[in-house]
Design a protein around this motif. Structure first.
Motif, PDB file in Angstrom:
ATOM      1  N   VAL A   1      11.292   1.573  -6.489  1.00 61.92           N
ATOM      2  CA  VAL A   1       9.916   1.731  -6.011  1.00 61.92           C
ATOM      3  C   VAL A   1       9.076   2.310  -7.144  1.00 61.92           C
ATOM      4  O   VAL A   1       9.437   3.337  -7.725  1.00 61.92           O
ATOM      5  CB  VAL A   1       9.844   2.664  -4.784  1.00 61.92           C
ATOM      6  N   VAL A   2       7.979   1.652  -7.469  1.00 58.18           N
ATOM      7  CA  VAL A   2       7.045   2.128  -8.491  1.00 58.18           C
ATOM      8  C   VAL A   2       5.744   2.523  -7.804  1.00 58.18           C
ATOM      9  O   VAL A   2       5.152   1.715  -7.070  1.00 58.18           O
ATOM     10  CB  VAL A   2       6.764   1.047  -9.552  1.00 58.18           C
ATOM     11  N   ASP A   3       5.310   3.748  -8.041  1.00 59.51           N
ATOM     12  CA  ASP A   3       4.103   4.296  -7.420  1.00 59.51           C
ATOM     13  C   ASP A   3       3.025   4.452  -8.485  1.00 59.51           C
ATOM     14  O   ASP A   3       3.139   5.287  -9.381  1.00 59.51           O
ATOM     15  CB  ASP A   3       4.447   5.655  -6.786  1.00 59.51           C
ATOM     16  N   PHE A   4       1.955   3.645  -8.371  1.00 59.79           N
ATOM     17  CA  PHE A   4       0.864   3.687  -9.343  1.00 59.79           C
ATOM     18  C   PHE A   4      -0.167   4.779  -9.042  1.00 59.79           C
ATOM     19  O   PHE A   4      -1.133   4.933  -9.792  1.00 59.79           O
ATOM     20  CB  PHE A   4       0.116   2.342  -9.365  1.00 59.79           C
ATOM     21  N   ARG A   5      -0.003   5.526  -7.961  1.00 61.29           N
ATOM     22  CA  ARG A   5      -1.005   6.532  -7.612  1.00 61.29           C
ATOM     23  C   ARG A   5      -1.028   7.669  -8.626  1.00 61.29           C
ATOM     24  O   ARG A   5      -0.026   8.007  -9.243  1.00 61.29           O
ATOM     25  CB  ARG A   5      -0.713   7.104  -6.220  1.00 61.29           C
TER      26      ARG A   5
ATOM     27  N   CYS B   1       0.127   0.953  -4.941  1.00 64.68           N
ATOM     28  CA  CYS B   1      -0.848   1.997  -5.232  1.00 64.68           C
ATOM     29  C   CYS B   1      -1.205   2.640  -3.897  1.00 64.68           C
ATOM     30  O   CYS B   1      -0.302   2.974  -3.131  1.00 64.68           O
ATOM     31  CB  CYS B   1      -2.062   1.439  -5.981  1.00 64.68           C
ATOM     32  N   THR B   2      -2.462   2.828  -3.594  1.00 63.18           N
ATOM     33  CA  THR B   2      -2.824   3.455  -2.327  1.00 63.18           C
ATOM     34  C   THR B   2      -3.099   2.422  -1.257  1.00 63.18           C
ATOM     35  O   THR B   2      -2.484   2.443  -0.195  1.00 63.18           O
ATOM     36  CB  THR B   2      -4.026   4.390  -2.524  1.00 63.18           C
ATOM     37  N   SER B   3      -4.010   1.510  -1.524  1.00 57.74           N
ATOM     38  CA  SER B   3      -4.297   0.464  -0.553  1.00 57.74           C
ATOM     39  C   SER B   3      -3.561  -0.835  -0.846  1.00 57.74           C
ATOM     40  O   SER B   3      -3.639  -1.778  -0.075  1.00 57.74           O
ATOM     41  CB  SER B   3      -5.799   0.184  -0.504  1.00 57.74           C
ATOM     42  N   GLY B   4      -2.869  -0.888  -1.971  1.00 57.74           N
ATOM     43  CA  GLY B   4      -2.109  -2.089  -2.306  1.00 57.74           C
ATOM     44  C   GLY B   4      -2.994  -3.269  -2.660  1.00 57.74           C
ATOM     45  O   GLY B   4      -2.607  -4.416  -2.431  1.00 57.74           O
ATOM     46  N   LYS B   5      -4.161  -2.998  -3.266  1.00 53.67           N
ATOM     47  CA  LYS B   5      -5.084  -4.102  -3.495  1.00 53.67           C
ATOM     48  C   LYS B   5      -5.608  -4.224  -4.926  1.00 53.67           C
ATOM     49  O   LYS B   5      -5.864  -5.327  -5.376  1.00 53.67           O
ATOM     50  CB  LYS B   5      -6.269  -4.011  -2.528  1.00 53.67           C
ATOM     51  N   ASP B   6      -5.765  -3.119  -5.642  1.00 59.55           N
ATOM     52  CA  ASP B   6      -6.380  -3.160  -6.973  1.00 59.55           C
ATOM     53  C   ASP B   6      -5.326  -3.080  -8.073  1.00 59.55           C
ATOM     54  O   ASP B   6      -5.013  -4.080  -8.708  1.00 59.55           O
ATOM     55  CB  ASP B   6      -7.419  -2.050  -7.100  1.00 59.55           C
ATOM     56  N   ARG B   7      -4.760  -1.916  -8.311  1.00 62.20           N
ATOM     57  CA  ARG B   7      -3.674  -1.810  -9.291  1.00 62.20           C
ATOM     58  C   ARG B   7      -2.515  -2.711  -8.899  1.00 62.20           C
ATOM     59  O   ARG B   7      -1.939  -3.439  -9.742  1.00 62.20           O
ATOM     60  CB  ARG B   7      -3.219  -0.356  -9.405  1.00 62.20           C
TER      61      ARG B   7
ATOM     62  N   ALA C   1       7.210   7.582 -10.431  1.00 63.24           N
ATOM     63  CA  ALA C   1       5.777   7.828 -10.606  1.00 63.24           C
ATOM     64  C   ALA C   1       5.308   7.160 -11.884  1.00 63.24           C
ATOM     65  O   ALA C   1       5.820   7.452 -12.970  1.00 63.24           O
ATOM     66  CB  ALA C   1       5.506   9.325 -10.646  1.00 63.24           C
ATOM     67  N   ARG C   2       4.334   6.273 -11.759  1.00 64.61           N
ATOM     68  CA  ARG C   2       3.786   5.567 -12.919  1.00 64.61           C
ATOM     69  C   ARG C   2       2.270   5.487 -12.741  1.00 64.61           C
ATOM     70  O   ARG C   2       1.707   4.417 -12.495  1.00 64.61           O
ATOM     71  CB  ARG C   2       4.423   4.182 -13.047  1.00 64.61           C
ATOM     72  N   PRO C   3       1.593   6.620 -12.829  1.00 64.57           N
ATOM     73  CA  PRO C   3       0.172   6.667 -12.473  1.00 64.57           C
ATOM     74  C   PRO C   3      -0.714   5.820 -13.375  1.00 64.57           C
ATOM     75  O   PRO C   3      -0.560   5.801 -14.590  1.00 64.57           O
ATOM     76  CB  PRO C   3      -0.172   8.152 -12.587  1.00 64.57           C
ATOM     77  N   VAL C   4      -1.632   5.119 -12.725  1.00 64.19           N
ATOM     78  CA  VAL C   4      -2.679   4.376 -13.415  1.00 64.19           C
ATOM     79  C   VAL C   4      -4.001   5.010 -13.010  1.00 64.19           C
ATOM     80  O   VAL C   4      -4.337   5.058 -11.824  1.00 64.19           O
ATOM     81  CB  VAL C   4      -2.656   2.885 -13.033  1.00 64.19           C
TER      82      VAL C   4
ATOM     83  N   ASP D   1       0.859  -1.174   0.000  1.00 60.93           N
ATOM     84  CA  ASP D   1       0.000   0.000   0.000  1.00 60.93           C
ATOM     85  C   ASP D   1       0.902   1.233   0.000  1.00 60.93           C
ATOM     86  O   ASP D   1       2.131   1.125  -0.025  1.00 60.93           O
ATOM     87  CB  ASP D   1      -0.947  -0.022   1.202  1.00 60.93           C
ATOM     88  N   ALA D   2       0.310   2.419   0.026  1.00 55.81           N
ATOM     89  CA  ALA D   2       1.091   3.649  -0.102  1.00 55.81           C
ATOM     90  C   ALA D   2       2.135   3.762   0.998  1.00 55.81           C
ATOM     91  O   ALA D   2       1.935   3.311   2.133  1.00 55.81           O
ATOM     92  CB  ALA D   2       0.162   4.860  -0.073  1.00 55.81           C
ATOM     93  N   LEU D   3       3.241   4.380   0.663  1.00 53.68           N
ATOM     94  CA  LEU D   3       4.367   4.533   1.591  1.00 53.68           C
ATOM     95  C   LEU D   3       4.444   5.940   2.156  1.00 53.68           C
ATOM     96  O   LEU D   3       5.485   6.346   2.665  1.00 53.68           O
ATOM     97  CB  LEU D   3       5.671   4.176   0.870  1.00 53.68           C
ATOM     98  N   ASN D   4       3.329   6.676   2.104  1.00 48.41           N
ATOM     99  CA  ASN D   4       3.345   8.069   2.533  1.00 48.41           C
ATOM    100  C   ASN D   4       3.225   8.237   4.043  1.00 48.41           C
ATOM    101  O   ASN D   4       3.338   9.349   4.558  1.00 48.41           O
ATOM    102  CB  ASN D   4       2.215   8.854   1.848  1.00 48.41           C
ATOM    103  N   HIS D   5       2.998   7.139   4.785  1.00 50.18           N
ATOM    104  CA  HIS D   5       2.955   7.200   6.245  1.00 50.18           C
ATOM    105  C   HIS D   5       4.050   6.355   6.882  1.00 50.18           C
ATOM    106  O   HIS D   5       3.977   6.045   8.074  1.00 50.18           O
ATOM    107  CB  HIS D   5       1.595   6.744   6.761  1.00 50.18           C
TER     108      HIS D   5
END
Length: 306
Positions: A98-102, A196-202, A123-126, A77-81
């Motif tokens: 590190v690849v960030d799909f957000r 991604c954000t929750s680490g569950k969909d993308r 950054a690799r936004p989906v 999931d997101a690494l912002n925290h």
């Protein structure tokens, strides 16, 4: 001055997919991150403080009795925290890439990844087809009738099925997933984390494809996909409770289809794969650019022969 999305203000938390910030916990305390110790699927959690769904893809067995190498590929999931202890753990894991799909909206709302010195996220936004804005608006309305109209009576699950179909049909999404899989074949880029954000969909779709590409059976890859429900359950329930307590939702259970991963969501994407390409094998090759040579490199880099 930039206006903070209402749900971010309420929950002070990272969003779940590209859905508003209320749909995940802000940072998991050590008790949450470390409670799944020992053996079995729960021990996949990597103990990165400030995450709830950061786990190792290693250990899964392929059709030909090899195993995915532990410590090479992590889904998250997101690494912002991530806390200081979490950053130290990332350094200990030796993460190289590190690849960030957000999307940019997600990053601007929730904040960038917090990484060890010298490590930067790619950054690799989906995209989400407007899902973030739609769900944020409907929750922020505080209108139970509107929330029911958008999310009730199976409509939340329909939103998710449509989202998963775009993973296959959207060219930019396909390019992002394909490039990430090709990078996983490059030993100089591993250990690697994609999230991604929750680490569950993308992230779940990418993990499923990666496991299938190296020869892990569908049933096993589906099992890994569904583990997000176990790891996210406590944080997601807390979000629903906060939204109700704050008066944003009368029935926050309407969010559960958005927070969940379900076989029907993954199957929605796979139905498109079969219709457009005939098989996952052909989709990997023609849709994502994972040719035979790349798959051989993936297997060489990520598998251990028994």
């Amino acid at each position: 001055m930039r206006r903070t999305p209402v749900i971010a203000a309420v929950a002070l938390a990272a969003p779940l997919f590209t859905v508003p910030s209320a749909l995940a916990a802000p940072s998991a305390p050590p008790a949450v991150v470390q409670r799944h110790g020992g053996h079995g699927p729960a021990s996949r959690l990597a103990g990165v403080e400030g995450t709830v769904n950061f786990r190792d893809l290693g250990g899964y067995e392929t059709y030909f009795h090899a195993r995915v190498r532990s410590g090479a590929i992590f889904r998250a999931d997101a690494l912002n925290h991530v806390t200081d202890a979490g950053r130290a753990r990332l350094a200990e894991l030796g993460v190289e890439h590190v690849v960030d799909f957000r999307t940019p909206l997600e990053v601007s709302t929730d904040g960038p990844d917090l990484l060890p010195d010298g490590l930067r996220a790619t950054a690799r936004p989906v995209g989400d087809g407007g899902m973030f804005a739609t769900v944020n608006a409907v929750i922020g309305s505080k209108d139970p009738a509107r929330q029911e109209a958008v999310l009730g009576d199976g409509r939340g699950a329909a939103i998710m099925r449509n989202l998963y179909r775009t993973f296959v049909t959207d060219p930019e999404s396909a390019a992002a997933f394909g490039r990430t899989l090709r990078e996983a074949a490059d030993r100089s880029r591993t250990p690697m984390v994609f999230h991604c954000t929750s680490g569950k969909d993308r992230t779940g779709w990418t993990s499923y494809l990666l496991l299938r590409a190296v020869g892990v059976p569908h049933r096993t890859a589906m099992h890994d996909y569904l583990l997000s429900n176990e790891y996210r359950a406590e944080a997601d329930a807390a979000v629903r409770a906060r939204l109700e307590a704050a008066g944003y939702m009368k029935n926050a259970e309407l969010l559960k289809p958005i927070q969940d991963v379900r076989p029907e969501y993954l199957e929605a994407a796979l139905e498109v794969v079969r219709r457009e390409y005939g098989s996952v094998e052909r989709y990997l090759r023609e849709g994502l650019g994972i040719d035979g040579r790349t798959r051989a490199r993936l297997r060489h880099n990520l598998l251990i022969r028994r």
